[in-house]
Design a protein around this motif. Structure first.
Motif, PDB file in Angstrom:
ATOM      1  N   PHE A 132       0.844  -1.194   0.000  1.00 10.57           N
ATOM      2  CA  PHE A 132       0.000   0.000   0.000  1.00 10.57           C
ATOM      3  C   PHE A 132       0.873   1.236   0.000  1.00 10.57           C
ATOM      4  O   PHE A 132       2.086   1.164   0.205  1.00 10.57           O
ATOM      5  CB  PHE A 132      -0.943  -0.003   1.217  1.00 10.57           C
ATOM      6  N   THR A 133       0.251   2.352  -0.246  1.00  8.19           N
ATOM      7  CA  THR A 133       0.947   3.629  -0.241  1.00  8.19           C
ATOM      8  C   THR A 133       0.201   4.601   0.657  1.00  8.19           C
ATOM      9  O   THR A 133      -0.999   4.813   0.478  1.00  8.19           O
ATOM     10  CB  THR A 133       1.033   4.234  -1.657  1.00  8.19           C
ATOM     11  N   GLY A 134       0.886   5.145   1.624  1.00  5.63           N
ATOM     12  CA  GLY A 134       0.302   6.200   2.459  1.00  5.63           C
ATOM     13  C   GLY A 134      -0.538   5.693   3.605  1.00  5.63           C
ATOM     14  O   GLY A 134      -0.190   5.873   4.761  1.00  5.63           O
ATOM     15  N   GLN A 135      -1.660   5.063   3.308  1.00  6.60           N
ATOM     16  CA  GLN A 135      -2.540   4.538   4.349  1.00  6.60           C
ATOM     17  C   GLN A 135      -3.296   3.349   3.802  1.00  6.60           C
ATOM     18  O   GLN A 135      -3.408   3.154   2.585  1.00  6.60           O
ATOM     19  CB  GLN A 135      -3.528   5.613   4.817  1.00  6.60           C
ATOM     20  N   VAL A 136      -3.826   2.560   4.725  1.00  6.82           N
ATOM     21  CA  VAL A 136      -4.518   1.350   4.306  1.00  6.82           C
ATOM     22  C   VAL A 136      -5.558   0.979   5.354  1.00  6.82           C
ATOM     23  O   VAL A 136      -5.415   1.301   6.537  1.00  6.82           O
ATOM     24  CB  VAL A 136      -3.516   0.181   4.110  1.00  6.82           C
ATOM     25  N   SER A 137      -6.608   0.326   4.919  1.00  2.00           N
ATOM     26  CA  SER A 137      -7.639  -0.182   5.811  1.00  2.00           C
ATOM     27  C   SER A 137      -7.542  -1.697   5.854  1.00  2.00           C
ATOM     28  O   SER A 137      -7.481  -2.351   4.815  1.00  2.00           O
ATOM     29  CB  SER A 137      -9.037   0.237   5.307  1.00  2.00           C
ATOM     30  N   SER A 138      -7.493  -2.241   7.057  1.00  2.00           N
ATOM     31  CA  SER A 138      -7.400  -3.684   7.233  1.00  2.00           C
ATOM     32  C   SER A 138      -8.474  -4.134   8.216  1.00  2.00           C
ATOM     33  O   SER A 138      -9.220  -3.323   8.758  1.00  2.00           O
ATOM     34  CB  SER A 138      -6.019  -4.063   7.771  1.00  2.00           C
ATOM     35  N   ALA A 139      -8.521  -5.427   8.481  1.00  2.00           N
ATOM     36  CA  ALA A 139      -9.448  -5.936   9.479  1.00  2.00           C
ATOM     37  C   ALA A 139      -9.083  -5.464  10.875  1.00  2.00           C
ATOM     38  O   ALA A 139      -9.870  -5.597  11.808  1.00  2.00           O
ATOM     39  CB  ALA A 139      -9.476  -7.465   9.433  1.00  2.00           C
ATOM     40  N   CYS A 140      -7.882  -4.904  11.027  1.00  2.00           N
ATOM     41  CA  CYS A 140      -7.434  -4.359  12.305  1.00  2.00           C
ATOM     42  C   CYS A 140      -7.615  -2.847  12.376  1.00  2.00           C
ATOM     43  O   CYS A 140      -7.153  -2.211  13.320  1.00  2.00           O
ATOM     44  CB  CYS A 140      -5.965  -4.713  12.528  1.00  2.00           C
ATOM     45  N   GLY A 141      -8.256  -2.267  11.378  1.00  2.00           N
ATOM     46  CA  GLY A 141      -8.481  -0.833  11.353  1.00  2.00           C
ATOM     47  C   GLY A 141      -7.600  -0.127  10.340  1.00  2.00           C
ATOM     48  O   GLY A 141      -6.884  -0.761   9.570  1.00  2.00           O
ATOM     49  N   TYR A 142      -7.658   1.201  10.344  1.00  2.00           N
ATOM     50  CA  TYR A 142      -6.848   1.997   9.431  1.00  2.00           C
ATOM     51  C   TYR A 142      -5.442   2.155   9.979  1.00  2.00           C
ATOM     52  O   TYR A 142      -5.226   2.194  11.193  1.00  2.00           O
ATOM     53  CB  TYR A 142      -7.465   3.381   9.225  1.00  2.00           C
ATOM     54  N   ALA A 143      -4.488   2.242   9.091  1.00  2.00           N
ATOM     55  CA  ALA A 143      -3.103   2.471   9.479  1.00  2.00           C
ATOM     56  C   ALA A 143      -2.447   3.353   8.434  1.00  2.00           C
ATOM     57  O   ALA A 143      -2.809   3.320   7.259  1.00  2.00           O
ATOM     58  CB  ALA A 143      -2.347   1.152   9.604  1.00  2.00           C
ATOM     59  N   SER A 144      -1.479   4.154   8.875  1.00  2.00           N
ATOM     60  CA  SER A 144      -0.712   4.971   7.949  1.00  2.00           C
ATOM     61  C   SER A 144       0.673   4.371   7.798  1.00  2.00           C
ATOM     62  O   SER A 144       1.118   3.551   8.612  1.00  2.00           O
ATOM     63  CB  SER A 144      -0.593   6.407   8.469  1.00  2.00           C
ATOM     64  N   ALA A 145       1.354   4.793   6.760  1.00  2.00           N
ATOM     65  CA  ALA A 145       2.699   4.287   6.520  1.00  2.00           C
ATOM     66  C   ALA A 145       3.624   4.611   7.682  1.00  2.00           C
ATOM     67  O   ALA A 145       4.603   3.898   7.922  1.00  2.00           O
ATOM     68  CB  ALA A 145       3.242   4.878   5.223  1.00  2.00           C
ATOM     69  N   ALA A 146       3.306   5.663   8.436  1.00  2.00           N
ATOM     70  CA  ALA A 146       4.159   6.066   9.550  1.00  2.00           C
ATOM     71  C   ALA A 146       4.229   5.014  10.647  1.00  2.00           C
ATOM     72  O   ALA A 146       5.164   4.996  11.450  1.00  2.00           O
ATOM     73  CB  ALA A 146       3.656   7.385  10.135  1.00  2.00           C
ATOM     74  N   SER A 147       3.245   4.130  10.702  1.00  2.00           N
ATOM     75  CA  SER A 147       3.236   3.108  11.744  1.00  2.00           C
ATOM     76  C   SER A 147       4.150   1.943  11.403  1.00  2.00           C
ATOM     77  O   SER A 147       4.397   1.079  12.239  1.00  2.00           O
ATOM     78  CB  SER A 147       1.811   2.596  11.985  1.00  2.00           C
ATOM     79  N   GLY A 148       4.638   1.887  10.174  1.00  2.00           N
ATOM     80  CA  GLY A 148       5.545   0.817   9.776  1.00  2.00           C
ATOM     81  C   GLY A 148       4.808  -0.422   9.308  1.00  2.00           C
ATOM     82  O   GLY A 148       3.577  -0.500   9.375  1.00  2.00           O
ATOM     83  N   PRO A 149       5.541  -1.422   8.817  1.00  2.00           N
ATOM     84  CA  PRO A 149       4.923  -2.675   8.379  1.00  2.00           C
ATOM     85  C   PRO A 149       4.214  -3.346   9.561  1.00  2.00           C
ATOM     86  O   PRO A 149       4.642  -3.212  10.712  1.00  2.00           O
ATOM     87  CB  PRO A 149       6.117  -3.508   7.906  1.00  2.00           C
ATOM     88  N   PHE A 150       3.148  -4.088   9.273  1.00  3.01           N
ATOM     89  CA  PHE A 150       2.446  -4.769  10.353  1.00  3.01           C
ATOM     90  C   PHE A 150       1.735  -6.009   9.834  1.00  3.01           C
ATOM     91  O   PHE A 150       1.514  -6.171   8.631  1.00  3.01           O
ATOM     92  CB  PHE A 150       1.447  -3.836  11.039  1.00  3.01           C
ATOM     93  N   TYR A 151       1.387  -6.875  10.775  1.00  3.71           N
ATOM     94  CA  TYR A 151       0.599  -8.068  10.484  1.00  3.71           C
ATOM     95  C   TYR A 151      -0.744  -7.928  11.165  1.00  3.71           C
ATOM     96  O   TYR A 151      -0.823  -7.560  12.346  1.00  3.71           O
ATOM     97  CB  TYR A 151       1.299  -9.332  10.993  1.00  3.71           C
ATOM     98  N   CYS A 152      -1.818  -8.209  10.440  1.00  2.00           N
ATOM     99  CA  CYS A 152      -3.162  -8.161  10.997  1.00  2.00           C
ATOM    100  C   CYS A 152      -3.689  -9.588  11.124  1.00  2.00           C
ATOM    101  O   CYS A 152      -3.922 -10.257  10.106  1.00  2.00           O
ATOM    102  CB  CYS A 152      -4.092  -7.334  10.112  1.00  2.00           C
ATOM    103  N   PRO A 153      -3.889 -10.081  12.347  1.00  2.00           N
ATOM    104  CA  PRO A 153      -4.394 -11.444  12.509  1.00  2.00           C
ATOM    105  C   PRO A 153      -5.824 -11.614  12.021  1.00  2.00           C
ATOM    106  O   PRO A 153      -6.235 -12.726  11.678  1.00  2.00           O
ATOM    107  CB  PRO A 153      -4.290 -11.686  14.022  1.00  2.00           C
ATOM    108  N   GLY A 154      -6.579 -10.513  11.958  1.00  2.43           N
ATOM    109  CA  GLY A 154      -7.970 -10.609  11.553  1.00  2.43           C
ATOM    110  C   GLY A 154      -8.167 -11.009  10.110  1.00  2.43           C
ATOM    111  O   GLY A 154      -9.179 -11.609   9.755  1.00  2.43           O
ATOM    112  N   ASP A 155      -7.210 -10.674   9.236  1.00  2.00           N
ATOM    113  CA  ASP A 155      -7.325 -11.063   7.828  1.00  2.00           C
ATOM    114  C   ASP A 155      -6.102 -11.819   7.325  1.00  2.00           C
ATOM    115  O   ASP A 155      -5.971 -12.070   6.142  1.00  2.00           O
ATOM    116  CB  ASP A 155      -7.603  -9.842   6.935  1.00  2.00           C
ATOM    117  N   GLN A 156      -5.207 -12.183   8.244  1.00  2.00           N
ATOM    118  CA  GLN A 156      -3.994 -12.946   7.924  1.00  2.00           C
ATOM    119  C   GLN A 156      -3.169 -12.295   6.811  1.00  2.00           C
ATOM    120  O   GLN A 156      -2.702 -12.954   5.889  1.00  2.00           O
ATOM    121  CB  GLN A 156      -4.328 -14.397   7.544  1.00  2.00           C
TER     122      GLN A 156
END
Length: 307
Positions: A132-156
């Motif tokens: 993604f670029t800038g921000q993204v919506s996942s099963a764990c909520g919205y996140a911005s690129a500033a938060s760094g890479p992440f794993y969301c268990p809700g959508d694997q």
């Protein structure tokens, strides 16, 4: 890292022009993120004993894991790579090479963990990596690129804005393609934790924990993911994929993103009671442990007397 010409994973979604994606928000549990050995070991009896100890510590029924549990219910890896919508910004050759690189790294983690699970008589449910670029919506909520890479268990899914790699090189002083590979392997390590039941139970129990207890247990979760990344790196070495300096690149990255290093860099002092990912020394040591031992029994951060 010798990655060119190797298999690319089909479990990559390219959402760099998708405006944040179309997933729901907030119901998938907390994100497990990077903060601002291996194939031969398998899951033998020793691993099952460690899993049992971890289960008892976290209140999981060990029979659930030893008999397969929810492995079959986790979404597998049938998603084909999806191109960004038409009309997006043109992709440079360097950007496309980076997409190929992360796709190869993800494929290598699929092979490593697929064999480990197969050795235990189980099927590894492959995660999806979403760009993604800038921000993204996942099963764990919205996140911005500033938060760094992440794993969301809700959508694997593993989420990453490729611009993070420039920040890793410049801000965190952790250059090199194997440092970049370590980031993906760490997040895939969280997926493995999700599959075997450790991560879901932690996310459930953290609601009743004090902040200090949450930080302490989160540190053990993160260090185990580092150790799992080391297991993958050991498998990559056995395949002849590592080049001179690659291991040092990963160890340097683990060092640079330790809680103490980040706090010193951002605020000039450290607050140990707020650590929730591990110190530089701990992160480096647990990655090295996974690399040296190459098996899951080495990654029992939950009962280790000293982290």
């Amino acid at each position: 890292m010798r990655w060119q010409g190797r298999r690319e994973s089909k479990n990559v979604e390219d959402g760099r022009s998708a405006g944040g994606g179309g997933f729901g928000g907030g119901l998938g549990g907390p994100r497990m993120r990077i903060p601002i050995g291996g194939r031969g070991g398998g899951m033998g009896i020793g691993t099952l004993v460690v899993v049992g100890v971890v289960c008892l510590l976290l209140g999981i029924n060990p029979l659930t894991l030893l008999t397969g549990g929810d492995l079959g219910s986790v979404v597998g890896g049938d998603t084909q790579r999806q191109s960004a919508p038409a009309g997006g910004a043109p992709r440079t050759a360097a950007e496309e090479e980076m997409v190929s690189f992360v796709s190869v790294v993800l494929a290598e983690t699929e092979d490593t963990w697929g064999q480990i699970f197969a050795d235990a008589g189980e099927t590894y449910p492959q995660p999806t990596l979403r760009l993604f670029t800038g921000q993204v919506s996942s099963a764990c909520g919205y996140a911005s690129a500033a938060s760094g890479p992440f794993y969301c268990p809700g959508d694997q899914r593993v989420y990453i804005d490729l611009a993070f790699y420039e920040e890793l090189r410049r801000r965190f002083e952790a250059p090199g393609d194997f440092a970049q590979a370590y980031v993906i392997a760490h997040e895939v390590g969280h997926h493995v934790q999700n599959v075997i039941g450790v991560l879901p139970e932690f996310n459930r129990r953290r609601q009743s924990m004090s902040e200090a207890e949450q930080n302490a247990m989160s540190t053990r979760v993160e260090l185990q993911a580092d150790c799992f990344a080391g297991i993958w790196a050991a498998d990559a070495e056995r395949k002849g994929l590592l080049e001179t300096g690659d291991l040092e690149e990963a160890l340097n990255a683990a060092t640079q993103i330790g809680d103490d290093a980040i706090q010193k860099r951002t605020q000039g002092y450290v607050v140990p009671e707020s650590f929730n990912h591990g110190t530089s020394e701990q992160r480096r040591r647990w990655f090295q442990t996974g690399f040296d031992r190459g098996e899951m029994t080495a990654c029992d951060t939950f009962t280790a007397r000293s982290l």
